[in-house]
Write a protein that holds these residues in place. Structure first.
Motif, PDB file in Angstrom:
ATOM      1  N   GLY A 131      30.932  36.470  31.150  1.00  0.00           N
ATOM      2  CA  GLY A 131      30.062  35.875  31.950  1.00  0.00           C
ATOM      3  C   GLY A 131      30.338  35.841  33.566  1.00  0.00           C
ATOM      4  O   GLY A 131      31.562  35.753  33.599  1.00  0.00           O
ATOM      5  N   ASP A 132      29.598  36.086  34.243  1.00  0.00           N
ATOM      6  CA  ASP A 132      29.839  36.182  35.471  1.00  0.00           C
ATOM      7  C   ASP A 132      30.526  34.999  36.445  1.00  0.00           C
ATOM      8  O   ASP A 132      31.251  34.863  37.501  1.00  0.00           O
ATOM      9  CB  ASP A 132      28.693  36.615  36.613  1.00  0.00           C
ATOM     10  CG  ASP A 132      28.305  37.933  36.512  1.00  0.00           C
ATOM     11  OD1 ASP A 132      28.795  38.669  35.752  1.00  0.00           O
ATOM     12  OD2 ASP A 132      27.056  38.254  37.116  1.00  0.00           O
ATOM     13  N   ASP A 133      30.234  33.769  35.796  1.00  0.00           N
ATOM     14  CA  ASP A 133      30.675  32.510  36.182  1.00  0.00           C
ATOM     15  C   ASP A 133      32.332  32.227  35.621  1.00  0.00           C
ATOM     16  O   ASP A 133      32.687  31.209  36.435  1.00  0.00           O
ATOM     17  CB  ASP A 133      29.879  31.400  35.954  1.00  0.00           C
ATOM     18  CG  ASP A 133      28.496  31.477  36.612  1.00  0.00           C
ATOM     19  OD1 ASP A 133      28.414  32.117  37.790  1.00  0.00           O
ATOM     20  OD2 ASP A 133      27.616  30.786  36.327  1.00  0.00           O
ATOM     21  N   VAL A 134      32.765  33.121  34.979  1.00  0.00           N
ATOM     22  CA  VAL A 134      33.934  32.760  34.387  1.00  0.00           C
ATOM     23  C   VAL A 134      35.154  33.087  35.620  1.00  0.00           C
ATOM     24  O   VAL A 134      35.103  34.174  35.960  1.00  0.00           O
ATOM     25  CB  VAL A 134      34.160  33.527  33.143  1.00  0.00           C
ATOM     26  CG1 VAL A 134      35.714  33.364  32.622  1.00  0.00           C
ATOM     27  CG2 VAL A 134      33.414  32.922  32.127  1.00  0.00           C
ATOM     28  N   GLY A 135      36.072  32.131  35.763  1.00  0.00           N
ATOM     29  CA  GLY A 135      37.249  32.254  36.507  1.00  0.00           C
ATOM     30  C   GLY A 135      38.215  33.131  35.595  1.00  0.00           C
ATOM     31  O   GLY A 135      38.365  32.490  34.154  1.00  0.00           O
ATOM     32  N   PHE A 136      39.301  33.907  36.342  1.00  0.00           N
ATOM     33  CA  PHE A 136      40.442  34.426  35.585  1.00  0.00           C
ATOM     34  C   PHE A 136      41.610  34.378  36.344  1.00  0.00           C
ATOM     35  O   PHE A 136      41.323  34.413  37.493  1.00  0.00           O
ATOM     36  CB  PHE A 136      40.057  35.567  35.100  1.00  0.00           C
ATOM     37  CG  PHE A 136      39.896  36.899  35.823  1.00  0.00           C
ATOM     38  CD1 PHE A 136      40.947  37.246  36.470  1.00  0.00           C
ATOM     39  CD2 PHE A 136      38.629  37.174  36.603  1.00  0.00           C
ATOM     40  CE1 PHE A 136      40.865  38.323  37.494  1.00  0.00           C
ATOM     41  CE2 PHE A 136      38.516  37.936  37.626  1.00  0.00           C
ATOM     42  CZ  PHE A 136      39.411  38.684  38.143  1.00  0.00           C
ATOM     43  N   ILE A 137      42.706  34.275  35.351  1.00  0.00           N
ATOM     44  CA  ILE A 137      43.895  34.314  36.083  1.00  0.00           C
ATOM     45  C   ILE A 137      44.507  35.748  35.326  1.00  0.00           C
ATOM     46  O   ILE A 137      43.846  36.108  34.123  1.00  0.00           O
ATOM     47  CB  ILE A 137      44.766  33.317  35.581  1.00  0.00           C
ATOM     48  CG1 ILE A 137      44.603  32.210  36.512  1.00  0.00           C
ATOM     49  CG2 ILE A 137      46.531  33.633  35.721  1.00  0.00           C
ATOM     50  CD1 ILE A 137      45.498  30.946  35.997  1.00  0.00           C
ATOM     51  N   CYS A 138      45.031  36.621  36.180  1.00  0.00           N
ATOM     52  CA  CYS A 138      45.721  37.900  35.510  1.00  0.00           C
ATOM     53  C   CYS A 138      46.938  37.823  35.688  1.00  0.00           C
ATOM     54  O   CYS A 138      47.644  36.873  36.021  1.00  0.00           O
ATOM     55  CB  CYS A 138      44.762  38.931  36.433  1.00  0.00           C
ATOM     56  SG  CYS A 138      44.847  38.765  38.153  1.00  0.00           S
ATOM     57  N   GLY A 139      47.599  38.986  35.399  1.00  0.00           N
ATOM     58  CA  GLY A 139      48.786  39.221  35.085  1.00  0.00           C
ATOM     59  C   GLY A 139      49.854  39.449  36.452  1.00  0.00           C
ATOM     60  O   GLY A 139      50.870  39.181  36.582  1.00  0.00           O
ATOM     61  N   HIS A 140      49.114  39.595  37.451  1.00  0.00           N
ATOM     62  CA  HIS A 140      49.820  40.070  38.839  1.00  0.00           C
ATOM     63  C   HIS A 140      48.776  39.760  39.800  1.00  0.00           C
ATOM     64  O   HIS A 140      47.819  40.172  39.843  1.00  0.00           O
ATOM     65  CB  HIS A 140      50.154  41.413  39.067  1.00  0.00           C
ATOM     66  CG  HIS A 140      51.242  41.676  37.815  1.00  0.00           C
ATOM     67  ND1 HIS A 140      52.421  41.921  37.874  1.00  0.00           N
ATOM     68  CD2 HIS A 140      50.803  42.109  36.673  1.00  0.00           C
ATOM     69  CE1 HIS A 140      53.080  42.350  36.760  1.00  0.00           C
ATOM     70  NE2 HIS A 140      52.242  42.603  35.986  1.00  0.00           N
ATOM     71  N   GLY A 141      49.141  38.974  41.036  1.00  0.00           N
ATOM     72  CA  GLY A 141      48.254  38.816  42.178  1.00  0.00           C
ATOM     73  C   GLY A 141      47.174  37.849  41.773  1.00  0.00           C
ATOM     74  O   GLY A 141      47.170  37.015  40.918  1.00  0.00           O
ATOM     75  N   PRO A 142      46.290  37.601  42.721  1.00  0.00           N
ATOM     76  CA  PRO A 142      45.448  36.456  42.638  1.00  0.00           C
ATOM     77  C   PRO A 142      44.204  36.824  41.690  1.00  0.00           C
ATOM     78  O   PRO A 142      44.065  37.875  41.182  1.00  0.00           O
ATOM     79  CB  PRO A 142      44.632  36.688  44.223  1.00  0.00           C
ATOM     80  CG  PRO A 142      44.723  37.875  44.589  1.00  0.00           C
ATOM     81  CD  PRO A 142      45.982  38.387  43.930  1.00  0.00           C
ATOM     82  N   GLY A 143      43.754  35.981  41.092  1.00  0.00           N
ATOM     83  CA  GLY A 143      42.820  35.794  40.083  1.00  0.00           C
ATOM     84  C   GLY A 143      41.279  35.940  40.764  1.00  0.00           C
ATOM     85  O   GLY A 143      41.349  36.487  41.976  1.00  0.00           O
ATOM     86  N   GLY A 144      40.264  35.439  40.092  1.00  0.00           N
ATOM     87  CA  GLY A 144      39.074  35.486  40.601  1.00  0.00           C
ATOM     88  C   GLY A 144      37.992  35.288  39.890  1.00  0.00           C
ATOM     89  O   GLY A 144      38.266  34.211  38.692  1.00  0.00           O
ATOM     90  N   ARG A 145      36.867  35.803  39.898  1.00  0.00           N
ATOM     91  CA  ARG A 145      35.324  35.415  38.927  1.00  0.00           C
ATOM     92  C   ARG A 145      35.017  36.872  38.592  1.00  0.00           C
ATOM     93  O   ARG A 145      35.124  37.866  39.084  1.00  0.00           O
ATOM     94  CB  ARG A 145      34.558  34.762  39.837  1.00  0.00           C
ATOM     95  CG  ARG A 145      34.913  33.156  39.827  1.00  0.00           C
ATOM     96  CD  ARG A 145      33.457  32.508  40.389  1.00  0.00           C
ATOM     97  NE  ARG A 145      34.216  31.234  40.500  1.00  0.00           N
ATOM     98  CZ  ARG A 145      34.366  30.104  39.451  1.00  0.00           C
ATOM     99  NH1 ARG A 145      34.198  30.473  38.392  1.00  0.00           N
ATOM    100  NH2 ARG A 145      34.662  28.969  39.971  1.00  0.00           N
ATOM    101  N   ILE A 146      34.523  36.910  37.185  1.00  0.00           N
ATOM    102  CA  ILE A 146      34.271  38.093  36.510  1.00  0.00           C
ATOM    103  C   ILE A 146      33.055  38.562  37.221  1.00  0.00           C
ATOM    104  O   ILE A 146      32.990  39.836  37.571  1.00  0.00           O
ATOM    105  CB  ILE A 146      34.071  37.761  35.187  1.00  0.00           C
ATOM    106  CG1 ILE A 146      35.359  37.541  34.565  1.00  0.00           C
ATOM    107  CG2 ILE A 146      33.249  39.057  34.408  1.00  0.00           C
ATOM    108  CD1 ILE A 146      35.001  37.265  32.956  1.00  0.00           C
TER     109      ILE A 146
END
Length: 213
Positions: free
Chosen positions: A185-200
């Motif tokens: 879903g577009d509203d899902v926020g995420f953390i990733c393995g490197h750098g800043p996260g965001g929203r899908i």
């Protein structure tokens, strides 16, 4: 309430993530790639009790400190998918390849994960999705209640995981993003393995690697 804190570790600046409940102050460590003493001090400073270590995949920058942290905390290592067994059995070789001076031990987790399983701490339940492409056994963790995902090295802000390492496959990674990540879903926020996260949704619209997906 579910909260996340990031501890950048090693010269790879990998996002070791602490997921915890703000009421109980209990949680998990995701991808302790190294700098274990820094991780332990951060947990102590914030009064967080760790119930388990979760791994997204078996690359050295994500799993290099897992066995040492397990020994200190006396908790289980959970994940990734069994297809990353060759990577975890050769963490010492990976360390030599990259000229790392840190203490690294090969490991096998206490529990492998499969697509469709769930993991949890307290009341916080995360769905597990097997997302190969960056690594054969890469998994991501999705908390539906909070619209939050930890996607490891599958997806980044403005980029995607590299596929030139052992077991990497560019088309397979794009397929994982198309069939497993974007449908969250577009509203899902995420953390990733490197750098800043965001929203899908933002990545779906602006990430150049996702055009056509």
């Amino acid at each position: 309430m579910l909260q996340a804190g990031i501890i950048p570790v090693t010269h790879f600046q990998q996002n070791c993530t602490v997921l915890f409940d703000t009421e109980t102050m209990r949680g998990v460590v995701v991808d302790p790639g190294g700098d274990v003493e820094v991780i332990l001090q951060t947990l102590k400073d914030n009064g967080i009790t760790i119930e388990a270590i979760w791994l997204t995949h078996g690359h050295i920058d994500h799993a290099g400190g897992a066995k040492e942290l397990k020994q200190h905390l006396e908790v289980d290592i959970i994940g990734p998918h069994i297809d990353d067994k060759p990577l975890l059995e050769n963490l010492e070789t990976q360390a030599e390849k990259y000229g790392l001076a840190m203490k690294v031990d090969n490991l096998l987790p206490d529990r492998w994960l499969a697509d469709g399983e769930t993991v949890s701490f307290g009341a916080h339940v995360f769905e597990v999705y097997h997302c190969p492409g960056h690594a054969p056994g890469h998994v991501i963790y999705f908390n539906r209640a909070q619209n939050f995902a930890h996607v490891g090295d599958v997806l980044f802000h403005g980029s995607i995981g590299r596929t030139d390492l052992y077991g990497g496959n560019h088309e397979q990674l794009l397929d994982s993003i198309r069939t497993k990540v974007l449908p969250l879903g577009d509203d899902v926020g995420f953390i990733c393995g490197h750098g800043p996260g965001g929203r899908i949704g933002d990545e779906r619209r602006s990430n150049p690697y996702l055009r056509g997906l």
